[in-house]
Scaffold this motif. Structure first.
Motif, short mmCIF file in Angstrom:
data_model
loop_
_atom_site.label_atom_id
_atom_site.label_comp_id
_atom_site.label_asym_id
_atom_site.label_seq_id
_atom_site.Cartn_x
_atom_site.Cartn_y
_atom_site.Cartn_z
N ILE A 92 0.88 -1.18 0.00
CA ILE A 92 0.03 0.07 0.01
C ILE A 92 0.85 1.11 0.11
CG2 ILE A 92 -2.03 -1.01 0.96
CD1 ILE A 92 -1.01 0.56 3.59
N ALA A 93 2.17 1.04 0.09
CA ALA A 93 3.17 2.51 -0.03
C ALA A 93 4.18 2.12 -0.62
CB ALA A 93 3.19 2.74 1.62
N ASN A 94 4.78 3.38 -1.24
CA ASN A 94 6.07 3.13 -1.81
C ASN A 94 7.16 3.85 -1.00
OD1 ASN A 94 8.25 3.56 -3.42
ND2 ASN A 94 7.38 5.23 -4.74
N PHE A 153 9.33 -1.23 -6.05
CA PHE A 153 10.14 0.13 -5.91
C PHE A 153 11.38 0.25 -5.84
CE2 PHE A 153 6.20 -0.89 -3.02
CZ PHE A 153 5.44 -0.04 -3.64
N VAL A 154 11.89 0.90 -6.80
CA VAL A 154 13.51 0.91 -6.96
C VAL A 154 13.85 2.30 -6.81
CG1 VAL A 154 13.68 -1.26 -8.21
CG2 VAL A 154 13.03 0.77 -9.42
N GLY A 155 13.46 2.98 -5.82
CA GLY A 155 14.08 4.47 -5.68
C GLY A 155 13.50 5.51 -6.69
N ARG A 156 12.37 5.28 -6.72
CA ARG A 156 11.59 6.14 -7.62
C ARG A 156 10.10 6.48 -7.20
NH1 ARG A 156 12.19 1.72 -10.94
NH2 ARG A 156 10.09 1.02 -11.79
N THR A 157 9.47 7.36 -7.63
CA THR A 157 8.01 7.66 -7.46
C THR A 157 7.36 6.65 -8.38
OG1 THR A 157 7.74 9.14 -9.12
CG2 THR A 157 8.06 10.10 -7.15
N VAL A 158 5.98 6.09 -8.12
CA VAL A 158 5.09 5.51 -8.81
C VAL A 158 3.79 6.12 -9.02
CG1 VAL A 158 6.22 3.17 -7.98
CG2 VAL A 158 4.14 4.25 -6.69
N ARG A 159 3.06 5.59 -9.92
CA ARG A 159 1.85 6.21 -10.20
C ARG A 159 0.96 6.42 -8.95
NH1 ARG A 159 -0.82 4.91 -15.27
NH2 ARG A 159 -2.70 4.78 -14.05
N VAL A 160 0.28 7.42 -8.94
CA VAL A 160 -0.46 7.67 -7.66
C VAL A 160 -1.51 6.81 -7.39
CG1 VAL A 160 -0.05 10.12 -7.75
CG2 VAL A 160 -1.94 9.25 -8.98
N ASP A 161 -2.05 6.04 -8.63
CA ASP A 161 -3.08 5.17 -8.17
C ASP A 161 -2.41 3.70 -8.29
OD1 ASP A 161 -2.38 4.64 -11.01
OD2 ASP A 161 -4.50 4.77 -11.65
N PHE A 162 -1.18 3.51 -7.93
CA PHE A 162 -0.42 2.21 -7.90
C PHE A 162 -1.10 1.23 -6.83
CE2 PHE A 162 2.57 -0.70 -6.02
CZ PHE A 162 2.89 -1.53 -7.35
N ALA A 163 -1.33 1.81 -5.56
CA ALA A 163 -1.65 0.87 -4.45
C ALA A 163 -3.06 1.33 -4.03
CB ALA A 163 -0.84 1.22 -3.37
N LYS A 164 -3.71 0.79 -3.16
CA LYS A 164 -4.88 0.77 -2.66
C LYS A 164 -5.08 2.20 -1.77
CE LYS A 164 -7.23 -1.33 1.17
NZ LYS A 164 -7.56 -2.42 1.97
N PRO A 165 -6.20 2.75 -2.08
CA PRO A 165 -6.35 3.84 -1.45
C PRO A 165 -6.83 3.97 0.17
CG PRO A 165 -8.47 3.55 -2.78
CD PRO A 165 -7.42 2.57 -3.08
N ASN A 166 -6.54 4.86 0.89
CA ASN A 166 -7.21 4.73 2.29
C ASN A 166 -8.72 4.87 2.18
OD1 ASN A 166 -8.01 7.25 2.26
ND2 ASN A 166 -6.28 8.20 3.76
#
Length: 196
Positions: A79-81, A92-105
């Motif tokens: 759920i988090a990068n 997760f390899v030291g960069r940002t990911v798409r904002v919708d990559f993981a489940k929202p709260n």
């Protein structure tokens, strides 16, 4: 890019958070967005686009929870990068990911923990003595330190906690700092007006 004619992000790509921005640039973006939307009459009267106050940010992050993270007592890579330097995780390899990559709260917000640390409107103070009780930002004082919340792709889980706050010089520019925009009502007499 449509508002300020530039995208300062180091990690470019569809649906990634904007990062590599100073507090001042993030604030200017919000101001320009507000002016654009108000001129087009697309915002409710007296509402404004701005950076969230610390109180607004934490309320949105917690989403009704009281645990260290909005997902419970521990933070998971599902759920988090976060934690690039400590963990070897395929996504997760030291960069940002798409904002919708993981489940929202539970409130529907993505990546309140990790991905990018987010600027808040507040000036940094070491404690909450004399802080507003209506959720408005702490803007009095002369310090150029600003509040950043949420941790980033490069921080350990402890720095991603809902309650963790960082004091960061407002002119700081790096890949770990981004921002989230809120459309907020005016604060009047200690109360927040509800949306129409």
């Amino acid at each position: 890019k449509l508002i300020l004619n530039e995208n300062p992000s180091h990690f470019k790509g569809h649906n990634r958070p904007v990062e590599n921005v100073t507090w001042y640039e993030a604030s200017r973006f919000c101001s320009e967005l507000h002016n654009l939307e108000a001129a087009a009459e697309r915002t409710p009267e007296d509402y404004s686009y701005t950076l969230p106050s610390e109180a607004q940010w934490e309320y949105a992050c917690r989403a009704g929870t009281y645990t260290a993270f909005n997902s419970g007592p521990r933070l998971s890579h599902s759920i988090a990068n976060f934690g690039r330097n400590r963990y070897k995780h395929a996504h997760f390899v030291g960069r940002t990911v798409r904002v919708d990559f993981a489940k929202p709260n539970e409130f529907g917000f993505f990546h309140m923990h990790g991905n990018v640390r987010e600027w808040c409107k507040d000036r940094y103070r070491s404690n909450y003595l004399g802080a507003p009780v209506d959720g408005s930002p702490m803007t009095n004082g002369t310090t150029t330190l600003r509040v950043a919340r949420g941790g980033s792709f490069g921080t350990i889980a402890a720095y991603c906690r809902s309650a963790h706050r960082a004091a960061v010089e407002g002119a700081t520019r790096n890949r770990h700092h981004g921002f989230r925009i809120v459309l907020t009502p005016p604060f009047e007499d200690g109360l927040v007006r509800l949306a129409p």
